[in-house]
Design a protein around this motif. Structure first.
Motif, PDB file in Angstrom:
ATOM      1  N   ASN A  73     -12.244 -28.237 -67.457  1.00 15.85           N
ATOM      2  CA  ASN A  73     -12.008 -26.912 -66.865  1.00 15.85           C
ATOM      3  C   ASN A  73     -12.776 -25.827 -67.624  1.00 15.85           C
ATOM      4  N   ARG A 106     -10.569 -22.770 -63.139  1.00 15.59           N
ATOM      5  CA  ARG A 106      -9.405 -22.978 -64.007  1.00 15.59           C
ATOM      6  C   ARG A 106      -8.099 -22.834 -63.238  1.00 15.59           C
ATOM      7  N   ALA A 107      -8.144 -22.127 -62.117  1.00 14.64           N
ATOM      8  CA  ALA A 107      -6.954 -22.081 -61.278  1.00 14.64           C
ATOM      9  C   ALA A 107      -6.747 -23.435 -60.593  1.00 14.64           C
ATOM     10  N   VAL A 109      -8.024 -26.376 -61.884  1.00 13.19           N
ATOM     11  CA  VAL A 109      -7.838 -27.378 -62.938  1.00 13.19           C
ATOM     12  C   VAL A 109      -7.058 -26.708 -64.072  1.00 13.19           C
ATOM     13  N   GLY A 110      -5.737 -26.899 -64.065  1.00 12.78           N
ATOM     14  CA  GLY A 110      -4.892 -26.238 -65.057  1.00 12.78           C
ATOM     15  C   GLY A 110      -4.866 -26.999 -66.362  1.00 12.78           C
TER      16      GLY A 110
ATOM     17  N   LEU B 375      -6.372 -18.062 -70.512  1.00 10.27           N
ATOM     18  CA  LEU B 375      -7.656 -18.435 -69.904  1.00 10.27           C
ATOM     19  C   LEU B 375      -7.518 -19.736 -69.131  1.00 10.27           C
ATOM     20  N   GLY B 376      -6.701 -20.652 -69.659  1.00 14.69           N
ATOM     21  CA  GLY B 376      -6.503 -21.945 -69.014  1.00 14.69           C
ATOM     22  C   GLY B 376      -5.810 -21.827 -67.673  1.00 14.69           C
ATOM     23  N   LEU B 377      -5.149 -20.695 -67.446  1.00 15.36           N
ATOM     24  CA  LEU B 377      -4.506 -20.482 -66.146  1.00 15.36           C
ATOM     25  C   LEU B 377      -5.438 -19.782 -65.179  1.00 15.36           C
ATOM     26  N   GLY B 378      -6.672 -19.554 -65.609  1.00 13.03           N
ATOM     27  CA  GLY B 378      -7.615 -18.908 -64.715  1.00 13.03           C
ATOM     28  C   GLY B 378      -7.586 -17.399 -64.796  1.00 13.03           C
ATOM     29  N   ALA B 379      -7.083 -16.860 -65.904  1.00 17.81           N
ATOM     30  CA  ALA B 379      -7.137 -15.415 -66.074  1.00 17.81           C
ATOM     31  C   ALA B 379      -8.499 -15.035 -66.634  1.00 17.81           C
TER      32      ALA B 379
END
Lengths: 274, 488
Positions: A73, A106-107, A109-110, B375-379
């Motif tokens: 990710n 990343r949304a 692939v968490g 960041l790992g949550l897509g922020a």
């Protein structure tokens, strides 16, 4: 009678679809290399991640398994000195393509980290964090539903429902880790990456998280890095063995633990090194 | 013998004891018994037993001797001087002391045949480069010679006793050396006490500062009622009428306090957003190379003396703002050269590095796991900063802002030059206001008698300022400490 046949037909179709979906390649690594500055950490790793399966990455410390996980990710982007080569695809799309938005990736692939890292916010806010950022809920009621479902899926709802407004940092270690899993689920990812999720937990909390991983497999594709051979054997369907930055071998977990092709795998699994 | 010479001798004895002690400890180590302490610890212990009591005695004796000498001179003064006010007596004693120290420059032959009149003595002293006040009286000469004799005798006693103490101490230390003697523990204990002493000294000094201001403040409030000072809205100390007694002036704290807080507020308005943003840039975005240059450069700003900022405000920014406002209205400037705005802006610039350096440390202390989690949550990065890092660092940042505010309140040189001296009570930031610190400077730099309320008010202002910043610092430290545990 007629109904019976239809039902059994349905079952048969479902079973076959399940079997087929097991063979869908969700993510594929193609000659992946990683450098940290001058030091090379991964050497041409080819590895497939199959949909709705748990893939365990094992190997001694420093073998590159976490590095590979973080490539999936693009968390390695946050390390200044890291550079990634080769190709990694998600549903046949190159995730290192400049056109890909890393935030969107990343949304989908968490990630769940080694040490439970809840934000210094309430339990509710921890889970609501991702959906808020991505605008997944139209209103408060929607958000409430997402939070509740995520906590339920993470098997934390019963313990947390009466204390949603208390800080997430006040939970026990195992609960914190399940909160982090709930937080990851809330974004509705397709793949969940777990980097030694149980290494900071006691055996009882570990058992709960492992049980959870097995349940999550139904809806998500999971890649887990673990130092525990037993854990890999318990939770995963496929196992990949890394050593010194190389992928040693990859295959169904049963086979890897009973009859591995490579002697290094054999030695590592039986505890002769690592 | 002079103090320094005795001190040097004691030190030399101590060093000799160190060498001897180490040697003795080494020679005792024959391999049969495992020594408790290494040889140099025995050496240091011998050094300490010799030097510490001797030096303590020397210091105590010196203080006592000068007090004794003082009272000796006072009692020797003729009755008509002693009957006068304390100030006159002190003056005479001071003249005697300077005469005595002047006499020490003369050689023994001259001293043997000392003239009895000061008029004859003065040229002899002047030839040795000693200038004395012309109102030194003839009767002071015998007192001065007597004082010198007494002080010589006292000095001799102190030298003999302290050197004796050093020798006895060294003897005791050396005698105690044996393989199982716990010299290391003893030396550690002395270390502990000296460290404790050092840290207590700072606290004692603070208490001393408060007390010294407190007495003058009490003297002030004997002349001016509390309500006049704390609730008065007019600052009019009437320098011209000082000492007249009829009108004592008005000492309203309110306009000064308002000015202080207003300017500090403007300064924080400038410093906090800019400082915070630069801290965020530095800790979250800047590449290591940029950070390595920008961070020290910013901290260099903190090293500029505030008077230099004051000059900048006075000669550059103030006139510039006035000219701009004149240009805008076409003639009459609405911003005064010395104004709240000028002082606040420059003080804000001065405080930027303070805010940014404190916040940078706090933001960097937020664990990497928080960033990774977000960041790992897509922020995105800025979402991570806004929603996770700043909230997590907030208590620390609030503490940093309070610390900065107390610096703004105590700042003197910028406001002296840039804020003006008129004690206005206004909300218009383009006008001049004055601050507590400016008034302290004004009240103390006049040539007024010391015990007038016009001068004493400076101490009341000083202690108010001290209390204000003390409370802010305590609150800041409390906040920082209370929320620090969060990650531990």
């Amino acid at each position: 009678m007629n109904i019976m046949t239809e039902k059994s037909l349905d079952d048969a179709v479902n079973a076959e679809m399940n079997a087929r979906s097991n063979e869908i390649i969700k993510m594929r690594g193609d000659k992946v290399t990683v450098h940290y500055g001058d030091k090379q950490a991964l050497f041409g790793v080819d590895l497939d991640v199959r949909q709705n399966q748990v893939t365990a990455l094992i190997g001694p410390s420093g073998c590159g398994k976490s590095t590979f996980l973080r490539c999936l990710n693009r968390m390695n982007d946050t390390i200044d000195s890291a550079s990634v080569g080769g190709k990694i695809t998600l549903d046949n799309e190159d995730i290192y393509d400049p056109k890909i938005d890393v935030v969107e990736l990343r949304a989908r692939v968490g990630m769940v980290f080694q040490k439970p890292n809840p934000f210094p916010k309430s339990i509710y806010e921890n889970v609501a964090y991702g959906p808020r950022i991505h605008g997944l809920a139209k209103n408060k009621a929607d958000l409430d539903v997402i939070v509740e479902k995520s906590l339920q899926k993470a098997a934390l709802w019963n313990e947390a429902k009466d204390r949603l407004n208390e800080p997430g940092t006040g939970l026990s270690g195992g609960q914190q880790q399940r909160l982090c899993i709930a937080r990851a689920i809330a974004v509705a990812p397709e793949v969940i990456l777990m980097d030694e999720p149980c290494s900071a937990l006691d055996p009882i909390a570990t058992a709960k998280v492992e049980e959870l991983i097995d349940e999550l497999r139904e809806n998500y594709t999971i890649v887990i890095v673990t130092h525990s051979m037993q854990q890999a054997a318990r939770v995963s369907q496929r196992t990949a063995m890394f050593h010194l930055g190389y992928l040693v071998e990859e295959g169904p977990t049963d086979k890897m633990f009973t009859n591995p092709d490579d002697k290094r795998t054999q030695d590592y699994i039986t505890g002769r090194f690592g | 013998m002079s103090f320094l010479l005795v001190f040097a001798i004691v030190l030399a004895i101590g060093l000799a004891a160190f060498v001897a002690g180490r040697q003795r400890a080494r020679s005792q180590d024959d391999g049969t018994v495992k020594p408790h302490s290494r040889a140099h610890y025995h050496g240091w212990w011998a050094f300490l037993t010799g030097v510490v009591p001797a030096v303590l005695f020397l210091a105590a004796w010196d203080i006592g001797a000068s007090a004794y000498l003082n009272s000796h001179i006072h009692s020797a003064l003729p009755a008509d001087v002693a009957d006068g006010t304390v100030a006159h007596e002190d003056l005479a004693a001071g003249l005697v002391k300077s005469l005595a120290s002047g006499l020490r420059k003369l050689d023994s032959q001259t001293l043997g045949a000392l003239p009895s009149s000061f008029a004859d003595l003065q040229p002899m002293l002047a030839a040795k480069g000693v200038a004395l006040a012309p109102d030194t009286q003839d009767y002071m000469i015998p007192i001065a010679t007597e004082a010198n004799r007494v002080s010589d005798r006292l000095g001799m006693i102190s030298a003999v006793v302290s050197i004796g103490l050093a020798l006895i101490g060294v003897g005791y230390g050396l005698k105690g050396i044996s393989p199982r003697a716990r010299a290391r523990n003893n030396v550690e204990k002395v270390m502990l006490w000296s460290l404790l002493g050092a840290s207590t000294l700072a606290i004692l000094t603070t208490i001393g500062i408060v007390l010294s201001m407190l007495f003058q403040t009490i003297a002030f409030f004997e002349k001016v009622p509390l309500s006049n000072f704390f609730f008065g809205t007019v600052w009019d100390p009437r320098f011209a009428a000082a000492g007249a007694g009829a009108s004592e002036g008005q000492f309203g704290l309110i306009p000064l306090l308002a000015g202080t807080l207003y300017i500090a507020f403007v300064a924080l308005l400038v410093a906090v957003p800019i400082g915070l943003m630069s801290a965020v840039y530095m800790s979250e975005y800047a590449a290591p190379k940029v950070r390595a240059v920008v961070k020290p450069a910013l901290e260099l700003l903190a090293g500029i003396p505030t008077i230099v900022y004051g000059i900048f405000a006075l000669v550059t920014l103030g006139p510039f703002l006035r000219d701009i406002s004149a240009a805008l209205t076409g003639g009459t400037p609405f911003i005064q050269a010395q104004s709240i705005l000028t002082a606040g802006l420059v003080m804000g610039v001065m405080l930027i590095p303070v805010v940014s350096s404190l916040s940078d440390d706090i933001i960097t202390a937020v664990p990497r796991a928080m960033r990774d989690g977000s960041l790992g949550l897509g922020a995105t990065r800025s979402e991570t900063i806004k929603r996770v890092i700043l909230p997590a660092a907030l208590p620390g940042i609030v503490g940093a802002i309070l610390l900065t505010a107390s610096r703004a309140i105590g700042e003197t040189m910028i406001v002296v030059l840039a804020a003006g001296v008129a004690a206005n009570l206004t909300l218009n930031p383009f006008e001049a206001m004055t601050t507590i610190t400016v008034k302290i400077v004004n009240q103390l730099t006049g040539d007024l008698e010391f015990n007038t309320p016009q001068t004493l008010v400076a101490f009341a202002l000083g202690i108010t300022l001290f209390a204000l910043t003390l409370v802010m610092n305590i609150v800041a430290l409390y906040i920082v400490r209370k929320y620090r545990e969060q990650y531990e």
